[in-house]
Design an enzyme around this catalytic site. Sequence first.
Site, PDB file in Angstrom:
ATOM      1  N   GLY A 141       0.515   7.571   3.100  1.00  0.00           N
ATOM      2  CA  GLY A 141       0.954   6.587   4.095  1.00  0.00           C
ATOM      3  C   GLY A 141       1.397   5.359   3.314  1.00  0.00           C
ATOM      4  O   GLY A 141       0.832   5.077   2.262  1.00  0.00           O
ATOM      5  N   GLY A 184      -2.044   5.317  -4.097  1.00  0.00           N
ATOM      6  CA  GLY A 184      -1.606   6.370  -5.030  1.00  0.00           C
ATOM      7  C   GLY A 184      -0.402   6.041  -5.898  1.00  0.00           C
ATOM      8  O   GLY A 184      -0.493   6.063  -7.132  1.00  0.00           O
ATOM      9  N   ARG A 223       5.239  12.387  -7.351  1.00  0.00           N
ATOM     10  CA  ARG A 223       5.220  13.020  -8.688  1.00  0.00           C
ATOM     11  C   ARG A 223       6.209  14.172  -8.766  1.00  0.00           C
ATOM     12  O   ARG A 223       6.932  14.321  -9.751  1.00  0.00           O
ATOM     13  CB  ARG A 223       3.811  13.550  -9.017  1.00  0.00           C
ATOM     14  CG  ARG A 223       2.843  12.457  -9.401  1.00  0.00           C
ATOM     15  CD  ARG A 223       1.431  12.946  -9.371  1.00  0.00           C
ATOM     16  NE  ARG A 223       1.018  13.242  -7.987  1.00  0.00           N
ATOM     17  CZ  ARG A 223      -0.228  13.341  -7.580  1.00  0.00           C
ATOM     18  NH1 ARG A 223      -1.196  13.204  -8.451  1.00  0.00           N
ATOM     19  NH2 ARG A 223      -0.522  13.588  -6.331  1.00  0.00           N
ATOM     20  N   HIS A 275       0.888  -1.176   0.000  1.00  0.00           N
ATOM     21  CA  HIS A 275       0.000   0.000   0.000  1.00  0.00           C
ATOM     22  C   HIS A 275       0.922   1.222   0.000  1.00  0.00           C
ATOM     23  O   HIS A 275       1.506   1.573   1.028  1.00  0.00           O
ATOM     24  CB  HIS A 275      -0.898  -0.015   1.239  1.00  0.00           C
ATOM     25  CG  HIS A 275      -1.803   1.178   1.338  1.00  0.00           C
ATOM     26  ND1 HIS A 275      -3.159   1.128   1.109  1.00  0.00           N
ATOM     27  CD2 HIS A 275      -1.537   2.473   1.632  1.00  0.00           C
ATOM     28  CE1 HIS A 275      -3.677   2.329   1.256  1.00  0.00           C
ATOM     29  NE2 HIS A 275      -2.703   3.167   1.577  1.00  0.00           N
ATOM     30  N   ARG A 298       6.173  10.939   7.009  1.00  0.00           N
ATOM     31  CA  ARG A 298       6.493  10.181   8.233  1.00  0.00           C
ATOM     32  C   ARG A 298       7.789   9.398   8.034  1.00  0.00           C
ATOM     33  O   ARG A 298       8.068   8.922   6.932  1.00  0.00           O
ATOM     34  CB  ARG A 298       5.348   9.215   8.559  1.00  0.00           C
ATOM     35  CG  ARG A 298       4.126   9.917   9.127  1.00  0.00           C
ATOM     36  CD  ARG A 298       2.972   8.954   9.357  1.00  0.00           C
ATOM     37  NE  ARG A 298       1.890   9.170   8.414  1.00  0.00           N
ATOM     38  CZ  ARG A 298       0.964   8.270   8.122  1.00  0.00           C
ATOM     39  NH1 ARG A 298       0.993   7.073   8.672  1.00  0.00           N
ATOM     40  NH2 ARG A 298       0.014   8.555   7.250  1.00  0.00           N
ATOM     41  N   GLU A 315     -11.132   1.532  -0.009  1.00  0.00           N
ATOM     42  CA  GLU A 315     -11.455   1.450   1.418  1.00  0.00           C
ATOM     43  C   GLU A 315     -12.906   1.825   1.667  1.00  0.00           C
ATOM     44  O   GLU A 315     -13.560   1.253   2.548  1.00  0.00           O
ATOM     45  CB  GLU A 315     -10.519   2.380   2.209  1.00  0.00           C
ATOM     46  CG  GLU A 315      -9.090   1.850   2.259  1.00  0.00           C
ATOM     47  CD  GLU A 315      -8.037   2.930   2.444  1.00  0.00           C
ATOM     48  OE1 GLU A 315      -8.071   3.927   1.679  1.00  0.00           O
ATOM     49  OE2 GLU A 315      -7.179   2.788   3.316  1.00  0.00           O
TER      50      GLU A 315
HETATM   51  P1  ADP Z   1      -3.862   9.034   0.719  1.00  0.00           P
HETATM   52  O1  ADP Z   1      -5.222   8.454   0.417  1.00  0.00           O
HETATM   53  O2  ADP Z   1      -3.133   8.344   1.809  1.00  0.00           O
HETATM   54  O3  ADP Z   1      -3.806  10.531   0.800  1.00  0.00           O
HETATM   55  P2  ADP Z   1      -3.127   8.140  -1.924  1.00  0.00           P
HETATM   56  O4  ADP Z   1      -3.253   6.668  -1.889  1.00  0.00           O
HETATM   57  O5  ADP Z   1      -4.158   8.910  -2.674  1.00  0.00           O
HETATM   58  O6  ADP Z   1      -2.907   8.710  -0.482  1.00  0.00           O
HETATM   59  O7  ADP Z   1      -1.691   8.495  -2.517  1.00  0.00           O
HETATM   60  C1  ADP Z   1      -1.263   9.804  -2.646  1.00  0.00           C
HETATM   61  C2  ADP Z   1       0.156   9.820  -3.176  1.00  0.00           C
HETATM   62  O8  ADP Z   1       0.222   9.040  -4.375  1.00  0.00           O
HETATM   63  C3  ADP Z   1       0.612  11.219  -3.600  1.00  0.00           C
HETATM   64  O9  ADP Z   1       1.216  11.898  -2.544  1.00  0.00           O
HETATM   65  C4  ADP Z   1       1.619  10.913  -4.680  1.00  0.00           C
HETATM   66  O10 ADP Z   1       2.900  10.817  -4.081  1.00  0.00           O
HETATM   67  C5  ADP Z   1       1.250   9.543  -5.198  1.00  0.00           C
HETATM   68  N1  ADP Z   1       0.800   9.560  -6.600  1.00  0.00           N
HETATM   69  C6  ADP Z   1      -0.441   9.748  -7.079  1.00  0.00           C
HETATM   70  N2  ADP Z   1      -0.442   9.689  -8.433  1.00  0.00           N
HETATM   71  C7  ADP Z   1       0.830   9.437  -8.807  1.00  0.00           C
HETATM   72  C8  ADP Z   1       1.497   9.252 -10.061  1.00  0.00           C
HETATM   73  N3  ADP Z   1       0.847   9.310 -11.223  1.00  0.00           N
HETATM   74  N4  ADP Z   1       2.815   9.014 -10.049  1.00  0.00           N
HETATM   75  C9  ADP Z   1       3.508   8.965  -8.885  1.00  0.00           C
HETATM   76  N5  ADP Z   1       2.941   9.099  -7.681  1.00  0.00           N
HETATM   77  C10 ADP Z   1       1.629   9.343  -7.635  1.00  0.00           C
END
Ligand code: ADP
Length: 390
Positions: A209, A325, A282, A205, A238, A376
């Site tokens: 986080g 993400g 990103r 995951h 973190r 989730e």
């Molecule tokens: P949360 O729900 O914990 O806020 P996510 O699962 O939505 O987190 O993930 C967010 C993170 O995913 C962003 O901070 C970014 O670093 C990463 N992310 C999202 N899209 C991309 C992408 N296309 N390429 C690289 N990283 C990405």
Amino acid sequence: MDTLLVVNAGSSSLKFEVFAASGSLARQVKGKMEGIGTAPRLTIRNAGGEKLADADYPGDAVPDLPAAMRLVGQWLRERHEGRLVAIGHRIVHGGPDHRHPVRIDENLLRDLERYTPLAPLHQPNNLAPIRVLLDSQPQLAQVACFDTAFHRGRDPMTEHYAIPAHYFAEGVRRYGFHGLSYEYVAGRLAEIAPVIGRGRLIVAHLGSGASLCAIHEGKSVESTLGFTALDGLPMGTRCGQIDPGVLLYLLQEGGMSPAQLQDLLYKQSGLKGLSGISNDVRDLLSSDEPGAGLALDHFVHRIGLNAGMLAAALGGVDAFVFTAGVGENSPVMRERIVRQLGWLGATLHAGANDAGELLISADDSRIALYVVPTDEELMIARHTFALVAA
Ligand code: ADP
């Protein structure tokens, strides 16, 4: 039409989703209030992705989570048809005893408040909307779904730290988190690939986080997260695993207060701290700064090390699964991580990886590689529906 509302309240955001709940679950609307207390913005979309609301508010109009909850409630009452029959909440900490979602009442809420020191940045926010609703609509069914519950039932030996045993009895344990995500992904993989889905999985995951979970026969065996959501992999802000000696040093020699240390470990560390640039993968991928390269190299290195640890816990690996993400959206990061797993015999199908397909391993890969988007909110809706129907 009966509806269920799913609430996922974070430190400065409130995510929610409404499902129609008649016989089966159907998505209705999904929304997010971001920037609570600073620059509040509410966006809501229907199941087809069409925007239904996009509004900015002055910071003092939505100063906290209860205010955000009231605003969302008002929007739903005015603009969304349906009879709300239950609300499902994501709760980060369920303590040592909760293995399943439960109906919320005054006693449960008081019990969950006890875990606030164990998740200081998450638990109070998770509980705040429950309090508002319990006071304003006591007849409405509310269900607590815990991020820790999926990990309960693991071998108790794995839940110990090697400190005097009475601390374990007091609740100093390796709880594990991201459980709703892991439960969903494990269930989904079992639908997609029934044999492998029951096998030895490492699920990654990787969002803001980040953690890894070792799963066998659909159950959590080990994870990289422990007592709080600070352990294991470095995350957006973190620190991840750190020698406790560093903390003693910062307290004793660095003159830090506990509050400063908490801020450092939760908000100034991880990819943000290492890179000095950003917590967002990103931004780091598109930067030429050496700090960006260092942070990403370190992240990938730590994922490799932790995967080795979980492979040992499982006695071998049948599949490695990417989610959240970074895991769902970044072919480049997946490629770099799979290279790190080369010793497990993992090889990527480049075309499938670039296209973001479900199965991204090459035909000759010794382990299967999957991308399974997490959900989730749907997991919470299913639990809530099951409990309310029962
Ligand atoms: P949360 O729900 O914990 O806020 P996510 O699962 O939505 O987190 O993930 C967010 C993170 O995913 C962003 O901070 C970014 O670093 C990463 N992310 C999202 N899209 C991309 C992408 N296309 N390429 C690289 N990283 C990405």
